[in-house]
Design a protein around this motif. Structure first.
Motif, mmCIF file in Angstrom:
data_model
loop_
_atom_site.group_PDB
_atom_site.id
_atom_site.type_symbol
_atom_site.label_atom_id
_atom_site.label_comp_id
_atom_site.label_asym_id
_atom_site.label_seq_id
_atom_site.Cartn_x
_atom_site.Cartn_y
_atom_site.Cartn_z
ATOM 1 N N LYS A 120 1.754 2.604 -0.100
ATOM 2 C CA LYS A 120 0.450 2.267 -0.684
ATOM 3 C C LYS A 120 -0.079 3.398 -1.561
ATOM 4 N N THR A 121 0.312 4.617 -1.258
ATOM 5 C CA THR A 121 -0.008 5.761 -2.105
ATOM 6 C C THR A 121 1.269 6.554 -2.320
ATOM 7 N N LEU A 122 1.340 7.262 -3.437
ATOM 8 C CA LEU A 122 2.561 7.975 -3.803
ATOM 9 C C LEU A 122 2.241 9.420 -4.144
ATOM 10 N N ASN A 123 3.270 10.247 -4.071
ATOM 11 C CA ASN A 123 3.168 11.701 -4.248
ATOM 12 C C ASN A 123 2.590 12.321 -2.978
ATOM 13 N N TRP A 124 2.754 13.619 -2.865
ATOM 14 C CA TRP A 124 2.312 14.323 -1.661
ATOM 15 C C TRP A 124 0.814 14.176 -1.429
ATOM 16 N N ASP A 125 0.041 14.046 -2.520
ATOM 17 C CA ASP A 125 -1.410 13.978 -2.369
ATOM 18 C C ASP A 125 -1.974 12.577 -2.566
ATOM 19 N N GLY A 126 -1.101 11.584 -2.763
ATOM 20 C CA GLY A 126 -1.575 10.217 -2.948
ATOM 21 C C GLY A 126 -2.270 9.988 -4.269
ATOM 22 N N ALA A 127 -1.917 10.773 -5.282
ATOM 23 C CA ALA A 127 -2.602 10.672 -6.575
ATOM 24 C C ALA A 127 -2.325 9.350 -7.279
ATOM 25 N N ALA A 128 -1.221 8.706 -6.962
ATOM 26 C CA ALA A 128 -0.886 7.413 -7.571
ATOM 27 C C ALA A 128 -0.957 6.323 -6.515
ATOM 28 N N THR A 129 -1.393 5.157 -6.926
ATOM 29 C CA THR A 129 -1.517 4.037 -5.991
ATOM 30 C C THR A 129 -0.610 2.868 -6.357
ATOM 31 N N ALA A 280 2.677 12.203 5.150
ATOM 32 C CA ALA A 280 3.835 12.355 6.028
ATOM 33 C C ALA A 280 4.963 11.516 5.448
ATOM 34 N N PRO A 281 5.961 12.142 4.830
ATOM 35 C CA PRO A 281 7.025 11.370 4.180
ATOM 36 C C PRO A 281 7.888 10.661 5.206
ATOM 37 N N SER A 282 8.613 9.663 4.756
ATOM 38 C CA SER A 282 9.532 8.960 5.641
ATOM 39 C C SER A 282 10.614 9.917 6.142
ATOM 40 N N LEU A 283 10.998 9.726 7.391
ATOM 41 C CA LEU A 283 12.095 10.521 7.939
ATOM 42 C C LEU A 283 13.445 9.849 7.764
ATOM 43 N N ARG A 284 13.466 8.693 7.130
ATOM 44 C CA ARG A 284 14.756 8.073 6.847
ATOM 45 C C ARG A 284 15.556 8.981 5.903
ATOM 46 N N ASN A 285 16.826 9.152 6.241
ATOM 47 C CA ASN A 285 17.734 10.020 5.476
ATOM 48 C C ASN A 285 17.274 11.474 5.459
#
Length: 368
Positions: A120-129, A280-285
């Motif tokens: 739903k949000t992208l980048n470490w700070d959620g700057a993009a939606t 909190a990024p995904s832990l997949r891979n």
């Protein structure tokens, strides 16, 4: 098959007066695109949202794949999105911090693009939606590809390759910024990873070792839960395992620093309470995406576990309470044993999806 969408064509051409305002004027073709069938793994959320104005098509996804690996979108013509998002590393780059076309180092670590369909949000700070919004940021960032998207469009328009591909995908050989972003987003939505050993275990297609199962229990256990003395790592609070994504839509201060050189989420919200908070990024891979944390400070997963187990900065303003839990009653550290840390590491390695990093649908088409 392309359907004609112009009133002036064939034997009717002489009857059309381009100076008559009542006559239909030439515009984008109406094209017959082929829907892209997106298969959602059963153990991942089924409620995905794709923008109504950017539905997935085979033509759009293929164009987006080419643009993802296209260096013309960078100022020097030497970098593409795929430079920092390498398939073999689960679409990260193996660097502590990304390196731009001018040799400048970005202050943050490259995030994986696996399963961004659900973000739903992208980048470490959620700057993009949205993925469409996010795709512009690295292209135009002076520390990354360092080129206006308008200039990138101009370069693409001058090639023989791209105008026909844009026409097939969007009905016009006239390339636009919006359609570049839409194509990139379409491709990125197909980057689904859900075929790890853990996934096969969930689907009852394989097994985990006793050590890996013990690690899974530690991952999901909350020390002292329900008033009982249960040993655990409480990892699931920030990396939610119930939805199969192992990430979170929220932002956390995980006790890395007492003072913040990078404001994190606060740079977006302007709220003091968000200082030092990151996604909190995904832990997949996760075994493939070192180094770790927003600034790539940890080189190994062992160092990450050491941080949570022994080195959380408890006086960090706004530190998340879940990283202050202890397996020792009244303790001030998580206090996992060496054996428990090995168990957790073993479990984290079961999240590696080897088919994802070799899937030709996601590879560089210019190297085929």
């Amino acid at each position: 098959m392309k359907l004609l969408g112009m009133a002036c064509g064939g034997m009717y051409l002489a009857a059309c007066n381009p100076n008559d305002p009542d006559e239909p004027q030439p515009g984008p073709d109406v094209v017959a695109t082929t829907p892209y069938t997106l298969t959602l793994p059963a153990n991942l959320p089924q409620n995905v949202q794709v923008p109504a104005n950017n539905s997935l098509t085979q033509e759009g996804v293929q164009l987006g794949r080419m643009l993802f690996y296209e260096p013309l979108l960078s100022r020097t013509g030497t970098q593409s999105c795929g430079t920092c998002h390498q398939q073999s590393k689960a679409f990260t780059d193996g660097r502590a911090r990304a390196l731009g076309v001018d040799g400048a180092e970005h202050p943050r670590n490259t995030m994986s693009l696996a399963n961004v369909l659900w973000e739903k949000t992208l980048n470490w700070d959620g700057a993009a939606t949205s993925l469409e919004q996010q795709a512009r940021l690295p292209i135009e960032n002076p520390l990354e590809m360092h080129q206006s998207l308008a200039e990138g469009v101009r370069k693409l328009q001058q090639t023989e390759r791209y105008p026909p591909l844009f026409r097939k995908a969007f009905g016009s050989a006239s390339i636009t910024e919006d359609n570049v972003l839409k194509a990139l987003a379409q491709f990125e939505r197909t980057l689904i990873s859900a075929n790890s050993r853990f996934d096969k275990y969930i689907r009852k297609e394989g097994s985990l070792t006793p050590t890996e199962r013990a690690g899974a229990a530690l991952f999901n256990n909350h020390p002292g839960e329900n008033g009982l003395f249960i040993r655990g790592g409480a990892c699931h609070h920030c990396h939610i395992s119930e939805n199969g994504l192992f990430n979170s839509d929220s932002f956390f201060n995980n006790g890395l620093d007492v003072s913040f050189t990078d404001l994190g989420r606060a740079a977006v919200t302007k709220q003091a309470a968000d200082r030092g908070k990151f996604r909190a990024p995904s832990l997949r891979n996760i075994a493939l995406t070192a180094p770790y944390m927003h600034d790539g400070r940890f080189q190994t997963l062992e160092q990450v576990l050491d941080h949570y187990n022994e080195h959380v900065r408890t006086t960090s303003p706004g530190v998340d309470p879940n990283v202050l839990l202890s397996n020792t009653p009244g303790g001030t550290r998580l206090d996992l044993t060496a054996t428990e840390k090995r168990q957790l590491l073993a479990f984290l390695h079961t999240l590696t999806d080897s088919t994802f990093i070799t899937d030709k649908r996601f590879s560089d088409p210019f190297k085929e």
